[in-house]
Design an enzyme around this catalytic site. Structure first.
Site: not given
Ligand SMILES: NCCCNCCCCCS
Ligand SMILES: [Zn+2]
Length: 345
Positions: A161, A197, A199, A286
């Site tokens: 990210h 991933d 995301h 994830d």
């Molecule tokens: N607090 C829950 C939402 C988390 N938001 C960031 C997610 C980052 C994932 C990185 S793989």
């Molecule tokens: Zn992620």
């Protein structure tokens, strides 16, 4: 397969996270790397090596010098401003506001300028941990450049990210992008990134968006409902020379193996057509059905299939650890990709 790991990841541990209106323990905690490391040992994946200190030059091949200087010095600035605890940004530019093209001078203004969310804080030692995670990715890249078919960079904090000059999503330096650039600087003329991933790898997309030498493919929760929200749509295909070299596969909440693997297979075929000389996998797990912050439904055996399919790409491959927050299954799921790769021969 060699694993690169450093206990220096413990130097980053945000004390909290705001999750759906509650202050909770951060999901991106040090235990994550320890669980994966334990599983690496349990299956006898191979030697576990400590990365050397690569200094800053390879990092600055991806991140801007002002951003690197900011990350390095912000905690000291925070303290000099009479603040204790952890460094948190708390405001970001809205789409209605005119863009600014250089960093403001104020501390909080720069925190906003150099970030896009408040998923994680910056502690007194976050910079050191992030720098060592980049070292971990570089050591993995050098192992592959040195002739290893594959290597595993057990990076923490994650990186996909983080953009050229911004942190967010628990990421501060883009470990995978730093490894990609290492391959490029060593003469591998085309490098592919496969981001599995849950995301969208918004940072990796941003870094390589205008380049044709790096193909970036990401399958992820549709930004219409999922973090990072503001990008990750299929229409984002790259710009300028990079047009056509950015592939987004946004998928709906509840996506299961058949749909996920169809997108994954398409990305693999596009990578085969790209004729890369190296592959960097942003390995987030994830996508697992019980991940606490994610909405896909992959199961543990599927991660072995992912590894086997990646092996069939028949490319020198570096796996760089990204996300995965279901602590109980994290080790098995992450290492299944690696053993799946190795057992595919
Ligand atoms: N607090 C829950 C939402 C988390 N938001 C960031 C997610 C980052 C994932 C990185 S793989
Ligand atoms: Zn992620």
């Amino acid at each position: 397969m060699k694993t690169f790991y450093t206990a220096d990841h413990h130097l980053h541990h945000s004390g909290m996270e705001l999750s759906f209106g509650k202050i909770v323990e951060t999901f991106e905690k040090p235990e994550r790397a320890e669980i994966i490391l334990a599983r690496v040992k349990e299956v006898g994946l191979g030697p576990i090596l400590t990365p050397q200190d690569y200094e800053l030059a390879p990092i600055k091949r991806v991140h801007t010098p002002d951003y690197v200087d900011f990350l390095k010095g912000v905690y000291e600035e925070w303290q000099a401003a009479g603040r204790d605890g952890e460094v948190w940004p708390y405001s970001w530019r809205h789409r209605s506001m005119p863009p600014i093209d250089k960093a403001p001078s104020g501390l909080d203004a720069r925190l906003s300028y150099y970030s896009f969310d408040m998923a994680g804080s910056i502690t007194a030692t976050t910079w050191q941990a992030a720098k060592r995670a980049a070292d971990t990715a570089l050591a993995g890249a050098d192992a592959v450049l040195g002739g290893e078919r594959t290597a595993f960079s057990l990076c923490r904090p994650p990186g996909h990210h983080a953009g050229r000059d911004f942190f967010g999503g628990y990421c501060y330096l883009n470990n995978a992008a730093i490894a990609v650039q290492r391959f490029r600087d060593a003469g591998r003329s085309r490098v592919a990134v496969l981001d599995v991933d849950y995301h969208h790898g918004n940072g990796t997309q941003e870094i390589f968006y205008d380049r044709a030498d790096v193909l970036v493919a990401s399958m992820h929760g549709d930004p219409d409902f999922e973090f990072p929200f503001h990008l990750g749509y299929a229409r984002e295909r790259g710009e300028g020379a990079g047009e056509g070299f950015n592939l987004n596969y946004p998928l709906p909440s509840g996506t299961q193996w058949p749909e996920w693997s169809a997108a994954f297979e398409d990305a693999c075929r596009r990578i085969e057509a790209f004729d890369a000389q190296a592959l960097v996998v942003s390995l987030g797990v994830d996508t697992y059905k019980e991940d606490p912050i994610s909405q896909f439904k992959l199961d543990t055996p599927h991660f072995s299939e992912i590894g086997a399919r990646i092996a069939a790409l028949d490319l020198p491959t570096l796996f760089v650890m990204e996300g995965g927050y279901a602590i109980g299954a994290l080790g098995v799921n992450a290492v299944n990709v690696l053993t799946g790769f190795e057992q595919a021969g």
